[in-house]
Design a protein around this motif. Sequence first.
Motif, PDB file in Angstrom:
ATOM      1  N   GLN A  60      51.144  43.398 205.463  1.00  0.00           N
ATOM      2  CA  GLN A  60      50.535  42.739 206.903  1.00  0.00           C
ATOM      3  C   GLN A  60      48.986  42.252 206.359  1.00  0.00           C
ATOM      4  O   GLN A  60      48.476  41.398 206.982  1.00  0.00           O
ATOM      5  CB  GLN A  60      50.427  43.990 207.753  1.00  0.00           C
ATOM      6  CG  GLN A  60      51.687  44.138 208.339  1.00  0.00           C
ATOM      7  CD  GLN A  60      52.432  43.144 209.339  1.00  0.00           C
ATOM      8  OE1 GLN A  60      51.591  42.500 209.822  1.00  0.00           O
ATOM      9  NE2 GLN A  60      53.634  42.951 208.943  1.00  0.00           N
ATOM     10  N   ALA A  61      48.620  42.943 205.436  1.00  0.00           N
ATOM     11  CA  ALA A  61      47.073  42.684 204.987  1.00  0.00           C
ATOM     12  C   ALA A  61      46.919  41.656 204.070  1.00  0.00           C
ATOM     13  O   ALA A  61      45.989  41.314 203.442  1.00  0.00           O
ATOM     14  CB  ALA A  61      46.503  43.789 204.352  1.00  0.00           C
ATOM     15  N   LEU A 100      44.152  50.272 203.222  1.00  0.00           N
ATOM     16  CA  LEU A 100      45.327  50.550 202.817  1.00  0.00           C
ATOM     17  C   LEU A 100      45.162  52.301 202.246  1.00  0.00           C
ATOM     18  O   LEU A 100      46.343  52.787 202.455  1.00  0.00           O
ATOM     19  CB  LEU A 100      45.750  49.971 201.403  1.00  0.00           C
ATOM     20  CG  LEU A 100      47.090  50.074 200.979  1.00  0.00           C
ATOM     21  CD1 LEU A 100      48.058  49.509 201.918  1.00  0.00           C
ATOM     22  CD2 LEU A 100      47.310  49.363 199.555  1.00  0.00           C
ATOM     23  N   PHE A 101      44.040  52.687 201.704  1.00  0.00           N
ATOM     24  CA  PHE A 101      44.116  53.972 201.102  1.00  0.00           C
ATOM     25  C   PHE A 101      43.009  54.900 201.840  1.00  0.00           C
ATOM     26  O   PHE A 101      42.881  56.097 201.437  1.00  0.00           O
ATOM     27  CB  PHE A 101      43.767  54.065 199.588  1.00  0.00           C
ATOM     28  CG  PHE A 101      44.856  53.351 198.846  1.00  0.00           C
ATOM     29  CD1 PHE A 101      46.400  53.503 198.973  1.00  0.00           C
ATOM     30  CD2 PHE A 101      44.416  52.561 197.629  1.00  0.00           C
ATOM     31  CE1 PHE A 101      47.223  53.173 198.250  1.00  0.00           C
ATOM     32  CE2 PHE A 101      45.383  52.030 196.773  1.00  0.00           C
ATOM     33  CZ  PHE A 101      46.895  52.225 197.171  1.00  0.00           C
ATOM     34  N   GLY A 102      42.455  54.320 202.761  1.00  0.00           N
ATOM     35  CA  GLY A 102      41.218  55.232 203.533  1.00  0.00           C
ATOM     36  C   GLY A 102      39.996  55.267 202.480  1.00  0.00           C
ATOM     37  O   GLY A 102      39.196  56.325 202.747  1.00  0.00           O
ATOM     38  N   TRP A 103      39.782  54.217 201.405  1.00  0.00           N
ATOM     39  CA  TRP A 103      38.720  54.397 200.688  1.00  0.00           C
ATOM     40  C   TRP A 103      37.350  54.558 201.479  1.00  0.00           C
ATOM     41  O   TRP A 103      37.430  53.512 202.063  1.00  0.00           O
ATOM     42  CB  TRP A 103      38.798  53.512 199.228  1.00  0.00           C
ATOM     43  CG  TRP A 103      39.875  54.027 198.438  1.00  0.00           C
ATOM     44  CD1 TRP A 103      40.566  55.179 198.345  1.00  0.00           C
ATOM     45  CD2 TRP A 103      40.193  53.202 197.519  1.00  0.00           C
ATOM     46  NE1 TRP A 103      41.298  55.226 197.521  1.00  0.00           N
ATOM     47  CE2 TRP A 103      41.410  54.323 196.544  1.00  0.00           C
ATOM     48  CE3 TRP A 103      40.098  51.936 196.814  1.00  0.00           C
ATOM     49  CZ2 TRP A 103      42.041  53.572 195.659  1.00  0.00           C
ATOM     50  CZ3 TRP A 103      40.596  51.619 195.732  1.00  0.00           C
ATOM     51  CH2 TRP A 103      41.580  52.329 195.031  1.00  0.00           C
ATOM     52  N   ARG A 104      36.470  55.032 200.899  1.00  0.00           N
ATOM     53  CA  ARG A 104      35.145  54.487 201.291  1.00  0.00           C
ATOM     54  C   ARG A 104      34.268  53.944 200.383  1.00  0.00           C
ATOM     55  O   ARG A 104      33.934  54.829 199.226  1.00  0.00           O
ATOM     56  CB  ARG A 104      34.319  55.957 201.796  1.00  0.00           C
ATOM     57  CG  ARG A 104      32.986  55.778 202.195  1.00  0.00           C
ATOM     58  CD  ARG A 104      32.279  57.070 202.829  1.00  0.00           C
ATOM     59  NE  ARG A 104      32.656  57.865 202.054  1.00  0.00           N
ATOM     60  CZ  ARG A 104      31.745  58.616 201.157  1.00  0.00           C
ATOM     61  NH1 ARG A 104      30.599  57.943 200.494  1.00  0.00           N
ATOM     62  NH2 ARG A 104      32.097  59.502 200.180  1.00  0.00           N
ATOM     63  N   ALA A 123      48.967  57.753 194.605  1.00  0.00           N
ATOM     64  CA  ALA A 123      49.645  58.536 195.484  1.00  0.00           C
ATOM     65  C   ALA A 123      49.683  58.011 196.907  1.00  0.00           C
ATOM     66  O   ALA A 123      48.616  57.707 197.411  1.00  0.00           O
ATOM     67  CB  ALA A 123      49.247  60.080 195.299  1.00  0.00           C
ATOM     68  N   VAL A 124      50.698  58.127 197.812  1.00  0.00           N
ATOM     69  CA  VAL A 124      50.642  57.821 199.112  1.00  0.00           C
ATOM     70  C   VAL A 124      51.627  58.920 199.952  1.00  0.00           C
ATOM     71  O   VAL A 124      52.667  59.347 199.266  1.00  0.00           O
ATOM     72  CB  VAL A 124      50.951  56.505 199.300  1.00  0.00           C
ATOM     73  CG1 VAL A 124      49.981  55.225 199.039  1.00  0.00           C
ATOM     74  CG2 VAL A 124      52.283  56.018 199.051  1.00  0.00           C
ATOM     75  N   GLU A 125      51.213  58.969 201.151  1.00  0.00           N
ATOM     76  CA  GLU A 125      52.221  59.825 201.857  1.00  0.00           C
ATOM     77  C   GLU A 125      53.459  59.215 202.123  1.00  0.00           C
ATOM     78  O   GLU A 125      54.626  60.071 202.141  1.00  0.00           O
ATOM     79  CB  GLU A 125      51.511  59.991 203.236  1.00  0.00           C
ATOM     80  CG  GLU A 125      50.377  60.984 203.252  1.00  0.00           C
ATOM     81  CD  GLU A 125      50.607  62.483 203.268  1.00  0.00           C
ATOM     82  OE1 GLU A 125      51.955  62.802 202.853  1.00  0.00           O
ATOM     83  OE2 GLU A 125      49.541  63.023 203.237  1.00  0.00           O
ATOM     84  N   ASN A 126      53.394  57.877 202.416  1.00  0.00           N
ATOM     85  CA  ASN A 126      54.879  57.077 202.790  1.00  0.00           C
ATOM     86  C   ASN A 126      54.708  55.803 202.068  1.00  0.00           C
ATOM     87  O   ASN A 126      53.904  54.867 202.478  1.00  0.00           O
ATOM     88  CB  ASN A 126      55.016  56.806 204.347  1.00  0.00           C
ATOM     89  CG  ASN A 126      56.251  56.216 204.847  1.00  0.00           C
ATOM     90  OD1 ASN A 126      56.475  55.184 204.463  1.00  0.00           O
ATOM     91  ND2 ASN A 126      57.037  57.247 205.375  1.00  0.00           N
ATOM     92  N   VAL A 127      55.542  55.468 201.011  1.00  0.00           N
ATOM     93  CA  VAL A 127      55.699  54.409 200.386  1.00  0.00           C
ATOM     94  C   VAL A 127      56.126  53.183 201.185  1.00  0.00           C
ATOM     95  O   VAL A 127      55.591  52.145 201.065  1.00  0.00           O
ATOM     96  CB  VAL A 127      56.665  54.298 198.999  1.00  0.00           C
ATOM     97  CG1 VAL A 127      56.888  53.253 198.502  1.00  0.00           C
ATOM     98  CG2 VAL A 127      56.212  55.460 198.167  1.00  0.00           C
ATOM     99  N   GLU A 128      57.113  53.143 202.204  1.00  0.00           N
ATOM    100  CA  GLU A 128      57.532  52.403 203.041  1.00  0.00           C
ATOM    101  C   GLU A 128      56.269  51.733 203.848  1.00  0.00           C
ATOM    102  O   GLU A 128      55.922  50.426 203.879  1.00  0.00           O
ATOM    103  CB  GLU A 128      58.721  52.465 203.795  1.00  0.00           C
ATOM    104  CG  GLU A 128      59.928  52.361 203.016  1.00  0.00           C
ATOM    105  CD  GLU A 128      60.065  53.365 202.031  1.00  0.00           C
ATOM    106  OE1 GLU A 128      61.212  53.398 201.230  1.00  0.00           O
ATOM    107  OE2 GLU A 128      59.528  54.599 202.244  1.00  0.00           O
ATOM    108  N   ALA A 129      55.676  52.694 204.366  1.00  0.00           N
ATOM    109  CA  ALA A 129      54.603  52.466 205.433  1.00  0.00           C
ATOM    110  C   ALA A 129      53.279  51.620 204.631  1.00  0.00           C
ATOM    111  O   ALA A 129      52.645  50.727 205.167  1.00  0.00           O
ATOM    112  CB  ALA A 129      53.942  53.648 206.089  1.00  0.00           C
TER     113      ALA A 129
END
Length: 254
Positions: free
Chosen positions: A216-217, A31-35, A203-209
């Motif tokens: 989906q997850a 979801l967030f690209g976390w490592r 924070a996210v770039e696009n809330v809908e996406a």
Amino acid sequence: MKLDRPVTGGPCWTELGTSDLEAAKRFYADLFGWRPETDPRQEAGGYTVAHLGDAAVAALSPLYQESQPVAWNVSFAVADADAAVAAVQAAGGTVVLGPMDVFDIGRFAVAFDPGGAAFQLWQARSFPGAGLFNAPGALGWVELMTRAPDRVTEFYTAVFAWTVNASEHYTQWGVDGADFGGMVTMDEKFPHEVPSHWLPYFAVENVEATADAALQAGGHLLMEPMSQSPTRRIAVVRDPQGAAFGVYTAGEEG
């Protein structure tokens, strides 16, 4: 939030207690690209720090007690955990754990405010808290959901000396006027069984996406994407294990 680093009295860290650590690691990494990096020491109990680049941004951990709910928790920075615990108790809060040392990285306590919301106190040593705020995938706002707004306002201003920016519709918390979060009064629209709690927003770039990806997850939407301003969008998500968190449009802080 108008803070860009941990400061005394402000939110410095957020961590998830979850019933399925491996599934949570996959969900938030996607979801967030976390490592995620799990501490290999047995005494760390599976504690996992999530990174964006080199910056630590949040943590995930197993549930350490049967009574511990699946939930996100928010930590506030203090100069002296023992003094902060005394202030919490004097103001009518309840301390349920600590203060206790966490290796050599800091000193920690868990408390409940008079309205029943849990929060954490963090006295930094080698680890100050999140290395990034307000960027996509990082913490950018914290919101108190409470049924006792007057009582908890009195409590938090006594404990942390927060500034209060209140309007007819919303109360915002700040450190010396730099707002970092807010408060929502839980009314009859909230199910009775939902306790008072602190809700982190990322924070996210696009809330809908992001909302679509969460669905989906295997996540659920507790609040559909909505506009707070012409450019600011927010949503509230529940992850597959049941922990709630918010997302908002990056770049719309404070």
